[in-house]
Design a protein around this motif. Structure first.
Motif, PDB file in Angstrom:
ATOM      1  N   ASN A 120      -0.202  22.709 -13.855  1.00 38.16           N
ATOM      2  CA  ASN A 120      -1.629  22.444 -13.696  1.00 38.16           C
ATOM      3  C   ASN A 120      -2.161  23.000 -12.383  1.00 38.16           C
ATOM      4  O   ASN A 120      -3.291  23.493 -12.318  1.00 38.16           O
ATOM      5  N   GLU A 121      -1.346  22.926 -11.335  1.00 39.11           N
ATOM      6  CA  GLU A 121      -1.792  23.421 -10.030  1.00 39.11           C
ATOM      7  C   GLU A 121      -1.966  24.931 -10.023  1.00 39.11           C
ATOM      8  O   GLU A 121      -2.948  25.445  -9.489  1.00 39.11           O
ATOM      9  N   ILE A 122      -1.017  25.661 -10.621  1.00 38.27           N
ATOM     10  CA  ILE A 122      -1.159  27.120 -10.646  1.00 38.27           C
ATOM     11  C   ILE A 122      -2.308  27.533 -11.563  1.00 38.27           C
ATOM     12  O   ILE A 122      -3.010  28.508 -11.286  1.00 38.27           O
ATOM     13  N   LYS A 123      -2.536  26.793 -12.646  1.00 38.52           N
ATOM     14  CA  LYS A 123      -3.665  27.089 -13.528  1.00 38.52           C
ATOM     15  C   LYS A 123      -4.987  26.939 -12.775  1.00 38.52           C
ATOM     16  O   LYS A 123      -5.853  27.808 -12.831  1.00 38.52           O
ATOM     17  N   LYS A 124      -5.127  25.823 -12.076  1.00 37.97           N
ATOM     18  CA  LYS A 124      -6.366  25.560 -11.344  1.00 37.97           C
ATOM     19  C   LYS A 124      -6.595  26.606 -10.265  1.00 37.97           C
ATOM     20  O   LYS A 124      -7.709  27.104 -10.080  1.00 37.97           O
ATOM     21  N   MET A 125      -5.530  26.965  -9.564  1.00 39.49           N
ATOM     22  CA  MET A 125      -5.645  27.944  -8.494  1.00 39.49           C
ATOM     23  C   MET A 125      -6.027  29.311  -9.045  1.00 39.49           C
ATOM     24  O   MET A 125      -6.920  29.980  -8.511  1.00 39.49           O
ATOM     25  N   ALA A 126      -5.364  29.746 -10.109  1.00 44.90           N
ATOM     26  CA  ALA A 126      -5.630  31.065 -10.680  1.00 44.90           C
ATOM     27  C   ALA A 126      -7.026  31.146 -11.285  1.00 44.90           C
ATOM     28  O   ALA A 126      -7.707  32.162 -11.153  1.00 44.90           O
ATOM     29  N   GLN A 127      -7.462  30.079 -11.945  1.00 46.30           N
ATOM     30  CA  GLN A 127      -8.780  30.100 -12.571  1.00 46.30           C
ATOM     31  C   GLN A 127      -9.903  30.103 -11.547  1.00 46.30           C
ATOM     32  O   GLN A 127     -10.927  30.756 -11.732  1.00 46.30           O
ATOM     33  N   SER A 128      -9.721  29.378 -10.448  1.00 45.79           N
ATOM     34  CA  SER A 128     -10.787  29.312  -9.436  1.00 45.79           C
ATOM     35  C   SER A 128     -10.791  30.543  -8.530  1.00 45.79           C
ATOM     36  O   SER A 128     -11.840  30.952  -8.034  1.00 45.79           O
ATOM     37  N   HIS A 129      -9.609  31.148  -8.338  1.00 45.15           N
ATOM     38  CA  HIS A 129      -9.510  32.317  -7.458  1.00 45.15           C
ATOM     39  C   HIS A 129      -8.565  33.355  -8.069  1.00 45.15           C
ATOM     40  O   HIS A 129      -7.454  33.581  -7.579  1.00 45.15           O
ATOM     41  N   PRO A 130      -8.992  33.979  -9.148  1.00 45.42           N
ATOM     42  CA  PRO A 130      -8.110  34.947  -9.834  1.00 45.42           C
ATOM     43  C   PRO A 130      -7.707  36.127  -8.963  1.00 45.42           C
ATOM     44  O   PRO A 130      -6.670  36.743  -9.189  1.00 45.42           O
ATOM     45  N   GLY A 131      -8.515  36.429  -7.951  1.00 38.14           N
ATOM     46  CA  GLY A 131      -8.188  37.548  -7.073  1.00 38.14           C
ATOM     47  C   GLY A 131      -6.867  37.370  -6.352  1.00 38.14           C
ATOM     48  O   GLY A 131      -6.255  38.355  -5.904  1.00 38.14           O
ATOM     49  N   ILE A 132      -6.395  36.121  -6.245  1.00 40.20           N
ATOM     50  CA  ILE A 132      -5.106  35.864  -5.607  1.00 40.20           C
ATOM     51  C   ILE A 132      -3.989  36.611  -6.323  1.00 40.20           C
ATOM     52  O   ILE A 132      -3.047  37.108  -5.700  1.00 40.20           O
ATOM     53  N   LEU A 133      -4.114  36.711  -7.647  1.00 40.53           N
ATOM     54  CA  LEU A 133      -3.078  37.371  -8.437  1.00 40.53           C
ATOM     55  C   LEU A 133      -3.096  38.886  -8.247  1.00 40.53           C
ATOM     56  O   LEU A 133      -2.208  39.587  -8.732  1.00 40.53           O
ATOM     57  N   GLY A 134      -4.100  39.374  -7.553  1.00 41.63           N
ATOM     58  CA  GLY A 134      -4.141  40.800  -7.239  1.00 41.63           C
ATOM     59  C   GLY A 134      -3.439  41.127  -5.930  1.00 41.63           C
ATOM     60  O   GLY A 134      -3.330  42.298  -5.561  1.00 41.63           O
ATOM     61  N   LYS A 135      -2.963  40.085  -5.242  1.00 43.62           N
ATOM     62  CA  LYS A 135      -2.288  40.286  -3.957  1.00 43.62           C
ATOM     63  C   LYS A 135      -0.780  40.426  -4.152  1.00 43.62           C
ATOM     64  O   LYS A 135      -0.175  39.661  -4.895  1.00 43.62           O
ATOM     65  N   ARG A 136      -0.210  41.410  -3.466  1.00 47.41           N
ATOM     66  CA  ARG A 136       1.231  41.602  -3.531  1.00 47.41           C
ATOM     67  C   ARG A 136       1.934  40.602  -2.625  1.00 47.41           C
ATOM     68  O   ARG A 136       1.498  40.357  -1.508  1.00 47.41           O
ATOM     69  N   SER A 137       3.017  40.042  -3.113  1.00 41.71           N
ATOM     70  CA  SER A 137       3.703  39.007  -2.352  1.00 41.71           C
ATOM     71  C   SER A 137       4.287  39.553  -1.050  1.00 41.71           C
ATOM     72  O   SER A 137       4.052  39.007   0.031  1.00 41.71           O
ATOM     73  N   LYS A 138       5.034  40.648  -1.116  1.00 40.59           N
ATOM     74  CA  LYS A 138       5.706  41.157   0.082  1.00 40.59           C
ATOM     75  C   LYS A 138       4.730  41.728   1.097  1.00 40.59           C
ATOM     76  O   LYS A 138       4.864  41.510   2.299  1.00 40.59           O
ATOM     77  N   ALA A 139       3.744  42.462   0.618  1.00 39.16           N
ATOM     78  CA  ALA A 139       2.829  43.138   1.539  1.00 39.16           C
ATOM     79  C   ALA A 139       1.739  42.220   2.078  1.00 39.16           C
ATOM     80  O   ALA A 139       1.215  42.441   3.163  1.00 39.16           O
ATOM     81  N   ASN A 140       1.400  41.177   1.346  1.00 39.34           N
ATOM     82  CA  ASN A 140       0.243  40.370   1.719  1.00 39.34           C
ATOM     83  C   ASN A 140       0.552  38.878   1.874  1.00 39.34           C
ATOM     84  O   ASN A 140       0.336  38.295   2.931  1.00 39.34           O
ATOM     85  N   LEU A 141       1.046  38.260   0.821  1.00 42.62           N
ATOM     86  CA  LEU A 141       1.171  36.803   0.815  1.00 42.62           C
ATOM     87  C   LEU A 141       2.272  36.285   1.726  1.00 42.62           C
ATOM     88  O   LEU A 141       2.074  35.297   2.440  1.00 42.62           O
ATOM     89  N   ILE A 142       3.424  36.916   1.711  1.00 36.99           N
ATOM     90  CA  ILE A 142       4.531  36.439   2.557  1.00 36.99           C
ATOM     91  C   ILE A 142       4.154  36.471   4.035  1.00 36.99           C
ATOM     92  O   ILE A 142       4.318  35.473   4.746  1.00 36.99           O
ATOM     93  N   PRO A 143       3.641  37.609   4.558  1.00 32.71           N
ATOM     94  CA  PRO A 143       3.239  37.621   5.973  1.00 32.71           C
ATOM     95  C   PRO A 143       2.153  36.584   6.288  1.00 32.71           C
ATOM     96  O   PRO A 143       2.155  35.974   7.358  1.00 32.71           O
ATOM     97  N   LYS A 144       1.228  36.380   5.352  1.00 32.73           N
ATOM     98  CA  LYS A 144       0.132  35.443   5.588  1.00 32.73           C
ATOM     99  C   LYS A 144       0.638  34.009   5.667  1.00 32.73           C
ATOM    100  O   LYS A 144       0.278  33.245   6.584  1.00 32.73           O
TER     101      LYS A 144
END
Length: 410
Positions: A120-144
């Motif tokens: 439910n948490e990942i569904k809510k997050m993805a639906q409210s901010h789908p652009g998050i899924l456009g971010k690469r984990s290694k290049a963007n999310l991990i450093p952040k």
């Protein structure tokens, strides 16, 4: 094929001469002409792309994404993440539909694992901010995420809490957005690392506001309106970080105006009140502040001036529940003294007694006082309510020795 076409196009434009009239250089080389043509063609592609991105087809670039890729991604978003048809049509969603098949699933799995998200948490997050899924984990999310943990002294649980409450942070630029805001807050409010951590943990949406358009004007307004120096402003924000998420026009200013009018307070007085209990600004006027004041005024038989003095002495009264705190505490003192008038007078003079725990302090100490043979009067009840533990036990010991001496004398 592309080189052939380019050569033909260059030759045609060179013959006509109209495309390059501004240069007027007959000695211009073929390579220079080719460069100019390429620039014009690229410019055309860019302009055409801007005019109608959905129908854009590159003139010399790669072919458009296979419709099957888009279809499979749509199936994943609707079937696994619960996207509606309307959400699929949003621009932020369309931008992730052309990702290679399997990429969205990999990124969802990574987020679930990294932040320990349930379905439910990942569904809510993805639906409210789908652009998050456009971010690469290694290049963007991990450093952040690593930066946030290090800068804000966050454990895994606290990091998860912040992202769940403000998932937009994952889509914000660390260098251009997060770092400048944290630096500004820390410098402006003279915060140590722990205080900064507390503010963002309690009010993570602060990172979604512009420094120039929201954060700085709000802090300046509060400082002027409440007559605060830098240290006092910092204390208010640290004690009640949620104020950073409130609108001045719709929330803070109307509440301050109401308090001043209802309690006849000047700017300095209302400023002192907010310093002592900044959470007042988070309370509803019709549902909390007004009913509490009305009950106190009627039950304690107070004039407007007496009510104002009572609240100025103990602003925390406005944060207590009438049903579970104020009224039961009042009844305790009435029953202990056996005289309602005496109890009302005591509490009006010492409203801080309302803040003492009934079960944790008042009732147990009353029993101890009665067992020690103390006379239960106003002075005794003030000691019960106000003495710290050491003082209270000293008072009990004194009373016990006195009682023993009296019994020995008889």
């Amino acid at each position: 094929g592309c080189r052939c076409f380019m050569a033909i196009l260059v030759a045609w434009l060179s013959d006509s001469g109209s495309a390059f009239q501004q240069f007027n250089h007959r000695s211009q080389t073929t390579s220079t002409l080719r460069l100019n043509v390429e620039r014009r063609v690229i410019g055309f592609q860019r302009d055409h792309y801007r005019q109608d991105r959905s129908n854009w087809k590159p003139l010399f670039g790669r072919p458009p994404k296979d419709a099957s890729i888009v279809a499979e991604n749509e199936d994943f978003l609707t079937g696994t993440l619960g996207f509606s048809e309307d959400k699929l049509k949003k621009p932020t969603t369309k931008r992730i539909l052309t990702l290679e098949n399997g990429v969205l699933e990999e990124r969802v799995d990574w987020l679930k694992e990294r932040l320990k998200l349930n379905t439910n948490e990942i569904k809510k997050m993805a639906q409210s901010h789908p652009g998050i899924l456009g971010k690469r984990s290694k290049a963007n999310l991990i450093p952040k995420l690593d930066y946030l943990q290090t800068r804000l002294l966050l454990d895994e649980k606290s990091l998860r809490k912040i992202i769940l409450r403000a998932p937009f942070i994952l889509g914000s630029s660390t260098e251009d957005n997060i770092i400048p805001k944290l630096d500004y807050l820390q410098k402006k409010l003279l915060l140590d690392d722990e205080s900064l951590r507390k503010i963002i943990l309690v009010a993570p949406h602060t990172l979604g506001f512009s420094i120039e358009d929201s954060i700085e004007p709000k802090l300046d307004w509060l400082q002027q309106r409440l007559i605060l120096n830098d240290a006092k402003l910092a204390k208010i924000i640290t004690r009640f970080p949620t104020i950073m998420q409130y609108s001045i026009k719709d929330n803070i200013e109307p509440k301050l105006d109401w308090l001043q009018q209802r309690l006849d307070l000047d700017d300095a007085a209302v400023g002192k009140m907010i310093q002592r209990l900044p959470s007042i600004l988070g309370s509803s006027i019709p549902n909390k502040l007004e009913p509490t004041m009305d009950w106190l005024q009627q039950r304690l038989s107070l004039t407007d001036g007496e009510l104002s003095n009572l609240i100025k002495k103990c602003p925390s009264l406005l944060g207590y529940s009438v049903d579970t705190n104020i009224e039961p505490t009042l009844n305790f003192f009435i029953e202990a003294l056996g005289d309602e008038g005496e109890a009302l007078t005591l509490l009006i003079r010492s409203p801080d007694l309302f803040s003492r725990s009934l079960e944790g302090r008042l009732k147990p100490r009353l029993e101890e006082a009665q067992a020690a043979g103390m006379i239960i009067n106003v002075a005794c009840l003030k000691r019960i309510g106000k003495y710290v533990e050491k003082e209270w036990h000293t008072s009990l010991d004194f009373q016990s020795r006195r009682q023993s001496t009296q019994e020995g004398a008889t």
